[in-house]
Design an enzyme around this catalytic site. Structure first.
Site, PDB file in Angstrom:
ATOM      1  CG  HIS C 151      51.081 104.763  69.010  1.00 50.60           C
ATOM      2  ND1 HIS C 151      51.194 106.055  68.555  1.00 50.60           N
ATOM      3  CD2 HIS C 151      51.619 104.792  70.261  1.00 50.60           C
ATOM      4  CE1 HIS C 151      51.798 106.810  69.455  1.00 50.60           C
ATOM      5  NE2 HIS C 151      52.053 106.073  70.511  1.00 50.60           N
ATOM      6  CG  HIS C 198      55.245 104.371  67.822  1.00 52.01           C
ATOM      7  ND1 HIS C 198      54.885 105.453  67.068  1.00 52.01           N
ATOM      8  CD2 HIS C 198      55.253 104.823  69.101  1.00 52.01           C
ATOM      9  CE1 HIS C 198      54.725 106.501  67.836  1.00 52.01           C
ATOM     10  NE2 HIS C 198      54.926 106.165  69.059  1.00 52.01           N
ATOM     11  CG  HIS C 213      50.300 106.203  76.039  1.00 49.81           C
ATOM     12  ND1 HIS C 213      51.553 105.872  76.503  1.00 49.81           N
ATOM     13  CD2 HIS C 213      50.455 106.396  74.706  1.00 49.81           C
ATOM     14  CE1 HIS C 213      52.417 105.881  75.507  1.00 49.81           C
ATOM     15  NE2 HIS C 213      51.776 106.194  74.403  1.00 49.81           N
ATOM     16  CG  HIS C 245      58.295 110.635  72.672  1.00 52.00           C
ATOM     17  ND1 HIS C 245      58.180 110.365  74.010  1.00 52.00           N
ATOM     18  CD2 HIS C 245      57.027 110.636  72.201  1.00 52.00           C
ATOM     19  CE1 HIS C 245      56.914 110.205  74.329  1.00 52.00           C
ATOM     20  NE2 HIS C 245      56.185 110.388  73.251  1.00 52.00           N
ATOM     21  CE1 TYR C 254      52.258 109.306  76.364  1.00 52.16           C
ATOM     22  CE2 TYR C 254      54.114 110.737  76.833  1.00 52.16           C
ATOM     23  CZ  TYR C 254      53.586 109.642  76.186  1.00 52.16           C
ATOM     24  OH  TYR C 254      54.369 108.874  75.373  1.00 52.16           O
ATOM     25  CD  GLU C 264      52.111 109.856  72.723  1.00 55.17           C
ATOM     26  OE1 GLU C 264      51.798 108.749  72.230  1.00 55.17           O
ATOM     27  OE2 GLU C 264      53.279 110.253  72.794  1.00 55.17           O
TER      28      GLU C 264
END
Lengths: 306, 306, 306, 306
Positions: C151, C198, C213, C245, C254, C264
């Site tokens: 993503h 996501h 990112h 997260h 990251y 990431e």
């Protein structure tokens, strides 16, 4: 605390040298560090610092030639030799250099028929990371890539004799044992010379001087899975695992090298301290002792040795 | 190999006793094993076998009262006391029973101002699994639930004095060190009395008799993550982590208890053997030495002690 | 369920092509699959089956040229183009072959200024394991070696516009959002076109058409650690992590590529189903939303985009 | 993409209700969410949000009563019922409330004899973390504590019929299959309605309407180990594992509940997208397909169904 540090080197017989070299470097993931005039090939684990820990030679039968423990220093070597002799165990001095980059070794045969060696000197070649501001990981390791030679399980009739020799003379501690149903016999014992849960295990078995398995240490349970995946992908015959041991609490997988020698790659287990009481397993719970999950032994694990 | 086994117990000052008991049992996951007439509360880790390893008492300031090492036996205790005295270190005998279920202790103050204790006798209460056909896991553990008290990092001005005392008298080995830019000073040393990469660390710091952190062992990197998750979910202030150390290669997380005492919960790291050369870190690489990933120290980690 | 499958390819600007090729193959662990006449270099992850997912070109500034989603088939592509046009979004057809081994693409610019592409056809080259009796692991992967392009998080002023476009026209679902203190503004939204938590995230930021990112998937938390270790060993500058997260529950790290593009590498997170209520984070808890452990954002994470 | 979301609930027959409740809450680690007038007991996984996913009732024989899929909404339910009827499959409407907190269900029998249900409405009770600034972990989970009901493997003679029904009417995709030596018969098929590698598997077997196993999802390979440890510690009979599957690449352990119903707790596996070619396994490699490490099936796995 008598100065025996750890399993330091071991010499294995293989049926086909080059096939074995290929197996032990590309699939098992050791580093070849040398060959000697007799044709033996030397290896170390990526993360070991001494020149070699594992030596193979071509022979007609599989099995282990000898089992070597590194000791603290020359004084310790001399003292242990004297102690062995006083205990009635003859010893032999193998001259420095007979094994590549290795000092003088004191050799003796244990009551179970196995040839052991003690030595204190082996050239330190390092793990490639250096001693000043080192990185913490060795990049580009190949294959299963264990951390170190860790221990052996070996079989012979006079378990009591070898057990007592290791405890009384070499200063090992008893950590776990399996006892017969009548409680009178130790069927197997796990002994340590360090804070590891085991540096060697003896199993009572009429077949003297036999190897059940040599064991190499992995870092994590994820590495045990990766080891199992690599074994299958490369058609390395797996004996059993991944599985947890009842004894030592380690997690493990057993398989066979191209010559039929069983090896273990494992991780984990508790730390031993000399104020710990040993664990006892009864014969009827031997399954859980060895393979904690299924609580059953398989026939092959019980019968195949080299 | 002088008979000092491991960090065995430690007594911490907390600002609010009941809040701390709640924290150390429900969030940190220790087992309360007793309280004494002076109001102190005793704990052990689920997997420890001795009656207690961690004691708290209410006080006006945070910090550590004393640092206790378990030794092999009475003879070792006597020998080490004699050695300390001959080295010029006065000792005091604390009578058996002053700490619950704990035998006589030999107490001394190190050059960095910290109070140490040696003892050999503490009631074994076991981990609840027994010694015959044990299970391998302890069910229903709560919270972070470390395996054992593992080591401390403590600060004081006379690092050289404490370092030499531990090496020359107590038989510890130097495993890693950070040296000053000019190479003349040890800024920090990691010492071991076992095959652990460290049983104690001293850091040069004008603030004598201070605690940087006490450290407890976890089983795996997954447990480090779980520890971090539990800390956040319970609003335990995290100092740094999860992260890898350059020194020892362990993986870790640092946080603070309700009184502001820093603790570490970590896993991993290599095994030390006395044939290893120590690692040296230079002052300019101190960041990578401590926090290998970011290669940077944070201000709080450098300055907060209790 | 409108037929947008997943992030399929993306084209990044790098400052030095060969340095970047070296970085993305040897350290990041992608497979180079081709170069085209314009000098662009194409990569795929070891475990991806399409010819390419990541393309770099040399330029004077870092940043992302375009963001490509693979859709189900030609009919879906046509339908989505029609829907976009009816919604008032102009589209452009890029002919097949303009990207190596890739069919016709429908290109449009979102309200936040980012260039998106839809396509359905890319040559399947496989992961090397075949489709009949495959092995389960790809041997000899190098470096960090993520599983797939996963993503992006991208920034622009008209978050509402891009959010509505993705939800109303492309059929994405809102999974999580951060709302302003007064509850009136979405500061960031996480959207999915699948069961991933996501497939893209938009953040409100005056700097249109910027990349926060790009994200690649790892297998486990152990791989996150290995990624962090490899970054440090190769002096890849880490922004933050390893950490969990709050949003999506993933675990992550990251870092920056040699051109300063943030990437990431992460694993985990829950599965999304359309019967789930979205999660809302309030502005004051933005720290925990992003970095669950420390519950704090760092300045660099908030400010650096390319 | 026809609107079937996932396996949503399933009703199992157990021989002793209270023994089973104890097993499924304390060892398996589900949450009991209710009991109805007929005596059925309802459970959900800690991390599931709907009121129930697993229902047990006491009966004289073990086995599964029905297999329920949640669909997107009422329109989807109506459409799928119509499609089933047009395909020649009779359906029955079970009124809302017949299962606690569950709306109307459409029931039909597949060619392999299994009773399936579709429904779209079940009361959302949440996972206890809320929808605003949620924590990321559920504390104090007990036992094995899987994440969700994941899939089933079920047996019947007319595999072709059930396979076609699921693909042609319910919109499932074929992901993997085992074919007979002559290539003419599908011996087993793995089908998905999502991006999971499987939502259901059918195996050709004369014993119609039988259950091979129901499967629940774990988070990591470490949880697979913990599950195995808990099974042994609580004498839950393990069928096989921990082990890797060739099919789906998942890692898994199989065991039996107190009534002899086989369950799987597993994690991992690749993500499916509709642009993937299915994998084919040949009959002679069935061992590796199922148990990748040993590449052998055991007799019990092949023969025991309920």
């Amino acid at each position: 605390m008598t100065g025996v540090l750890r399993p330091g080197h071991t010499q294995l017989r293989v049926l086909n040298l080059e096939e074995s070299v290929k197996f032990y470097t590309e699939i098992f993931g050791l580093v070849e560090t040398g060959r000697d005039v007799s044709g033996r090939v030397y290896f170390k684990c990526h993360d070991e610092r001494d020149h070699n820990s594992f030596i193979i030679r071509e022979a007609d039968t599989a099995g282990m030639d000898f089992y070597g423990f590194k000791v603290l220093n020359a004084a310790t070597l001399d003292k242990l030799e004297t102690d062995l002799n006083e205990y009635g165990v003859p010893t032999e001095r193998i001259p420095a250099g007979e094994l590549l980059e290795t000092g003088e070794r004191v050799r003796f045969t244990a009551p179970t028929g196995h040839v052991f060696e003690l030595y204190y000197d082996k050239t330190e070649v390092g793990d490639g990371l250096g001693y000043v501001n080192p990185e913490v990981i060795i990049q580009n390791r190949k294959g299963i890539s264990p951390i170190r030679l860790d221990h052996w399980q070996i079989h012979g009739a006079d378990l009591d004799g070898s057990r007592d020799l290791f405890i009384d003379v070499l200063g090992f501690s008893l950590v776990e044992k399996i006892v017969s149903t009548d409680g009178k016999l130790d069927l197997a014992v796990w002994l340590t010379c360090s804070t590891k849960a085991h540096d060697i295990a003896f199993v009572r078995d009429e077949r003297n001087n036999t190897l059940h398995h040599m064991s190499f240490l992995l870092e994590t349970w994820d590495h045990v899975l990766k080891a199992a995946d690599l074994m299958s992908a490369n058609r390395v015959p797996i004996d059993l695992g991944p599985v947890r041991h009842g004894i030592t609490r380690g997690t493990t997988i057993y398989a066979f090298d191209p010559s039929g020698n069983r090896f273990e790659t494992f991780c984990g287990g508790y730390s031993f301290y000399p104020d710990m009481k040993p664990y006892t397993w009864t014969e009827d719970e031997m399954g859980a002792a060895v393979f904690y999950h299924t609580r059953e032994l398989n026939e092959r694990f019980l019968t195949v040795v080299t």
